[in-house]
Design a protein around this motif. Sequence first.
Motif, PDB file in Angstrom:
ATOM      1  N   ASP A 127       0.836  -1.200   0.000  1.00  0.00           N
ATOM      2  CA  ASP A 127       0.000   0.000   0.000  1.00  0.00           C
ATOM      3  C   ASP A 127       0.873   1.254   0.000  1.00  0.00           C
ATOM      4  O   ASP A 127       0.610   2.211  -0.749  1.00  0.00           O
ATOM      5  N   ALA A 128       1.910   1.266   0.820  1.00  0.00           N
ATOM      6  CA  ALA A 128       2.788   2.430   0.896  1.00  0.00           C
ATOM      7  C   ALA A 128       3.531   2.644  -0.424  1.00  0.00           C
ATOM      8  O   ALA A 128       3.658   3.773  -0.913  1.00  0.00           O
ATOM      9  N   GLU A 178       2.352   6.161  -7.435  1.00  0.00           N
ATOM     10  CA  GLU A 178       1.282   6.984  -7.999  1.00  0.00           C
ATOM     11  C   GLU A 178       1.672   8.464  -8.026  1.00  0.00           C
ATOM     12  O   GLU A 178       1.214   9.215  -8.890  1.00  0.00           O
ATOM     13  N   ALA A 179       2.520   8.884  -7.113  1.00  0.00           N
ATOM     14  CA  ALA A 179       2.940  10.287  -7.048  1.00  0.00           C
ATOM     15  C   ALA A 179       4.125  10.580  -7.955  1.00  0.00           C
ATOM     16  O   ALA A 179       4.470  11.748  -8.156  1.00  0.00           O
ATOM     17  N   THR A 239       2.579   1.637  -3.376  1.00  0.00           N
ATOM     18  CA  THR A 239       1.606   2.037  -4.395  1.00  0.00           C
ATOM     19  C   THR A 239       1.376   3.541  -4.351  1.00  0.00           C
ATOM     20  O   THR A 239       1.336   4.211  -5.397  1.00  0.00           O
ATOM     21  N   LYS A 240       1.257   4.105  -3.156  1.00  0.00           N
ATOM     22  CA  LYS A 240       1.107   5.553  -3.031  1.00  0.00           C
ATOM     23  C   LYS A 240       2.338   6.279  -3.559  1.00  0.00           C
ATOM     24  O   LYS A 240       2.240   7.339  -4.193  1.00  0.00           O
ATOM     25  N   ASN A 282       1.902   2.939 -12.164  1.00  0.00           N
ATOM     26  CA  ASN A 282       1.225   4.233 -12.178  1.00  0.00           C
ATOM     27  C   ASN A 282       0.726   4.546 -13.592  1.00  0.00           C
ATOM     28  O   ASN A 282       0.966   3.780 -14.543  1.00  0.00           O
TER      29      ASN A 282
END
Length: 262
Positions: free
Chosen positions: A101-102, A108-109, A104-105, A127
Amino acid sequence: MRDGFIELPELLRAWRVVAGVKLGRGKPLPQTEVAERMGVSERWYRGLENGAAVSLTPEVLGRLAEALVLGQDERMVLYGQTFGGTSLAAPDSAAAAADLDALTKLIEAHPLPAYLTDHMWNIRGYNAPMAEWFPWVLAPGANLMRWALTTDEAREQFVDWPVHAEVYLAMLRFALASRPESDELGALLDELLRDPGVRKVWDRRPQVVAYRQGHHFRLSLPHVAAGELVLQSVVLTPAYHQDVRCVLLVRRDAPEVQAPPG
């Protein structure tokens, strides 16, 4: 011996060949010279290269690595084979999910292509720029190794594909040397080696690469840029979940990038 599983004696013989190249000898470094550089007898070193049971302390391994002019990745394989690899346990499912999860964030940025893979190079996340530049990641079961090594698309997009293929195969060789018991990795290699072009690159030399950290890519992506793109990979792994690779691509050139259609 199964393809990809390389025991220490074979590695030492191969590394003597590479050491001769690194030192400008034009031929393998002789066993006698390796022994001299280590400060041991030729008989001791010859026994090691023939598979004899000898004492290998961290200090002795350090001298062996220096004598054979080993790089960081080769040293990791040497120590892994001698001491049985890392002692880190796999994270529990909750910790593993939190890591994904971390990461993936994080991807995405990132403004350029970025993706996640597992230990088999299956795509676990990506992404929007990655999907725009490399649509193959959208396919079910997308796998980086299969795409990079066996598809016509990859051979067209990588400028000087054999150079990039050698790095990917060196990563697979490192994984196999670190996990000789892995049937999954062995099956993946067997599948890839059925491609004659991949087999040719594989048979060149026993190079090992742990991560593509800092690897430069020259790419031809007409749907993204008019000229060649030069990118560099930044590889991140969670401290206690090292089966996951997070790869961020960063620009090493400044071409005019076209806006994606639509």
